[in-house]
Design a protein around this motif. Structure first.
Motif, PDB file in Angstrom:
ATOM      1  N   GLU A  91       0.836  -1.211   0.000  1.00 56.08           N
ATOM      2  CA  GLU A  91       0.000   0.000   0.000  1.00 56.08           C
ATOM      3  C   GLU A  91       0.868   1.257   0.000  1.00 56.08           C
ATOM      4  O   GLU A  91       0.653   2.183  -0.787  1.00 56.08           O
ATOM      5  CB  GLU A  91      -0.927   0.009   1.222  1.00 56.08           C
ATOM      6  N   MET A  92       1.869   1.298   0.868  1.00 54.31           N
ATOM      7  CA  MET A  92       2.738   2.467   0.954  1.00 54.31           C
ATOM      8  C   MET A  92       3.546   2.641  -0.327  1.00 54.31           C
ATOM      9  O   MET A  92       3.763   3.761  -0.787  1.00 54.31           O
ATOM     10  CB  MET A  92       3.665   2.380   2.164  1.00 54.31           C
ATOM     11  N   SER A  93       3.980   1.546  -0.921  1.00 58.56           N
ATOM     12  CA  SER A  93       4.710   1.611  -2.183  1.00 58.56           C
ATOM     13  C   SER A  93       3.873   2.313  -3.250  1.00 58.56           C
ATOM     14  O   SER A  93       4.367   3.190  -3.961  1.00 58.56           O
ATOM     15  CB  SER A  93       5.070   0.194  -2.637  1.00 58.56           C
ATOM     16  N   GLU A  94       2.611   1.949  -3.333  1.00 55.19           N
ATOM     17  CA  GLU A  94       1.716   2.554  -4.332  1.00 55.19           C
ATOM     18  C   GLU A  94       1.375   4.004  -3.994  1.00 55.19           C
ATOM     19  O   GLU A  94       1.221   4.830  -4.885  1.00 55.19           O
ATOM     20  CB  GLU A  94       0.438   1.733  -4.485  1.00 55.19           C
ATOM     21  N   ARG A  95       1.261   4.320  -2.722  1.00 53.56           N
ATOM     22  CA  ARG A  95       0.896   5.685  -2.324  1.00 53.56           C
ATOM     23  C   ARG A  95       2.085   6.640  -2.367  1.00 53.56           C
ATOM     24  O   ARG A  95       1.918   7.814  -2.672  1.00 53.56           O
ATOM     25  CB  ARG A  95       0.288   5.680  -0.922  1.00 53.56           C
ATOM     26  N   PHE A 103      11.256   3.017  -1.944  1.00 48.01           N
ATOM     27  CA  PHE A 103      10.545   4.173  -1.384  1.00 48.01           C
ATOM     28  C   PHE A 103      10.973   4.380   0.062  1.00 48.01           C
ATOM     29  O   PHE A 103      11.491   3.469   0.703  1.00 48.01           O
ATOM     30  CB  PHE A 103       9.023   3.987  -1.480  1.00 48.01           C
ATOM     31  N   ARG A 104      10.764   5.604   0.551  1.00 50.32           N
ATOM     32  CA  ARG A 104      11.097   5.950   1.930  1.00 50.32           C
ATOM     33  C   ARG A 104       9.831   6.014   2.765  1.00 50.32           C
ATOM     34  O   ARG A 104       8.909   6.735   2.419  1.00 50.32           O
ATOM     35  CB  ARG A 104      11.835   7.278   2.007  1.00 50.32           C
ATOM     36  N   LEU A 105       9.809   5.272   3.832  1.00 51.17           N
ATOM     37  CA  LEU A 105       8.688   5.321   4.761  1.00 51.17           C
ATOM     38  C   LEU A 105       8.875   6.532   5.682  1.00 51.17           C
ATOM     39  O   LEU A 105       9.890   6.618   6.370  1.00 51.17           O
ATOM     40  CB  LEU A 105       8.630   4.045   5.608  1.00 51.17           C
ATOM     41  N   PRO A 106       7.926   7.460   5.717  1.00 48.93           N
ATOM     42  CA  PRO A 106       8.091   8.630   6.578  1.00 48.93           C
ATOM     43  C   PRO A 106       7.787   8.349   8.048  1.00 48.93           C
ATOM     44  O   PRO A 106       8.134   9.135   8.908  1.00 48.93           O
ATOM     45  CB  PRO A 106       7.087   9.632   5.997  1.00 48.93           C
ATOM     46  N   MET A 107       7.152   7.217   8.325  1.00 50.72           N
ATOM     47  CA  MET A 107       6.741   6.914   9.694  1.00 50.72           C
ATOM     48  C   MET A 107       7.697   5.928  10.363  1.00 50.72           C
ATOM     49  O   MET A 107       8.420   5.205   9.688  1.00 50.72           O
ATOM     50  CB  MET A 107       5.305   6.394   9.732  1.00 50.72           C
ATOM     51  N   SER A 108       7.686   5.923  11.694  1.00 53.83           N
ATOM     52  CA  SER A 108       8.555   5.039  12.467  1.00 53.83           C
ATOM     53  C   SER A 108       7.971   3.634  12.547  1.00 53.83           C
ATOM     54  O   SER A 108       6.801   3.402  12.224  1.00 53.83           O
ATOM     55  CB  SER A 108       8.725   5.592  13.888  1.00 53.83           C
ATOM     56  N   ARG A 109       8.787   2.703  13.021  1.00 50.55           N
ATOM     57  CA  ARG A 109       8.300   1.328  13.246  1.00 50.55           C
ATOM     58  C   ARG A 109       7.198   1.328  14.311  1.00 50.55           C
ATOM     59  O   ARG A 109       6.282   0.530  14.253  1.00 50.55           O
ATOM     60  CB  ARG A 109       9.448   0.410  13.689  1.00 50.55           C
ATOM     61  N   TYR A 110       7.298   2.251  15.281  1.00 47.25           N
ATOM     62  CA  TYR A 110       6.256   2.364  16.312  1.00 47.25           C
ATOM     63  C   TYR A 110       4.928   2.798  15.695  1.00 47.25           C
ATOM     64  O   TYR A 110       3.865   2.283  16.054  1.00 47.25           O
ATOM     65  CB  TYR A 110       6.674   3.358  17.409  1.00 47.25           C
ATOM     66  N   ASP A 111       4.984   3.751  14.763  1.00 49.09           N
ATOM     67  CA  ASP A 111       3.763   4.186  14.068  1.00 49.09           C
ATOM     68  C   ASP A 111       3.176   3.047  13.254  1.00 49.09           C
ATOM     69  O   ASP A 111       1.958   2.842  13.243  1.00 49.09           O
ATOM     70  CB  ASP A 111       4.056   5.367  13.133  1.00 49.09           C
ATOM     71  N   ILE A 112       4.035   2.312  12.564  1.00 43.49           N
ATOM     72  CA  ILE A 112       3.557   1.181  11.764  1.00 43.49           C
ATOM     73  C   ILE A 112       2.885   0.152  12.674  1.00 43.49           C
ATOM     74  O   ILE A 112       1.817  -0.372  12.359  1.00 43.49           O
ATOM     75  CB  ILE A 112       4.719   0.544  10.963  1.00 43.49           C
ATOM     76  N   ALA A 113       3.492  -0.112  13.817  1.00 38.86           N
ATOM     77  CA  ALA A 113       2.923  -1.069  14.772  1.00 38.86           C
ATOM     78  C   ALA A 113       1.544  -0.604  15.244  1.00 38.86           C
ATOM     79  O   ALA A 113       0.590  -1.399  15.277  1.00 38.86           O
ATOM     80  CB  ALA A 113       3.861  -1.236  15.967  1.00 38.86           C
TER      81      ALA A 113
END
Length: 157
Positions: A91-95, A103-113
């Protein structure tokens, strides 16, 4: 990137959405459920009046958000941790970078969790496992490179 958060009774939070550039959300929708919108990265937001929002296709936006919410509810209720993370990465790859492998994830692993209803340790463990399996590469803590999309899609379905 913005995150939509809702406090839980035990002091934890539930992240219900990540908003990327050009995404929209109704502030009343968030307030109705005691939520807040927080910046993950530096951001500028535009406030649209009801008239402007209507002209911008509010009903199309609402339909898209409902569809995304239904897909997310299914994911949270019927997938294990590995499947949730795979679906999230796709989903993040497409967005974030449609058509790109990296791609770069702007959110932390804690946010993803908090978004996937998992513990941070489980998220990190699954990132490591997917990397060991050769599905993804993690050049740094925020960059994800999808090495083998088809198996990742199979897992994330």
């Amino acid at each position: 990137c913005l995150r939509v958060c809702h406090p839980l009774h035990d002091g934890r939070r539930q992240i219900t959405d990540f908003l990327m550039p050009d995404d929209g959300i109704g502030i009343d929708e968030v307030r109705r459920h005691n939520g807040s919108i927080e910046a993950v990265t530096p951001a500028r937001v535009a406030l649209l009046t009801a008239d402007t929002a209507e002209a911008e296709g509010e009903s199309e936006l609402a339909q898209a958000r409902i569809g995304a919410m239904q897909a997310r509810l299914f994911m949270l209720g019927h997938k294990n941790a590995r499947e949730k993370l795979a679906a999230f990465l796709l989903e993040m790859s497409e967005r974030i970078a449609p058509g790109e492998a990296s791609f770069r994830l702007p959110m932390s692993r804690y946010d993803i969790a908090d978004y996937l209803c998992l513990s941070p340790e489980t998220v990190c463990r699954n990132f490591t496992q997917m990397s060991s399996d050769g599905l993804i590469s993690l050049p740094d803590s925020q960059t994800v490179q999808i090495l083998h999309r088809a198996p990742l899609e199979f897992i994330g379905r």
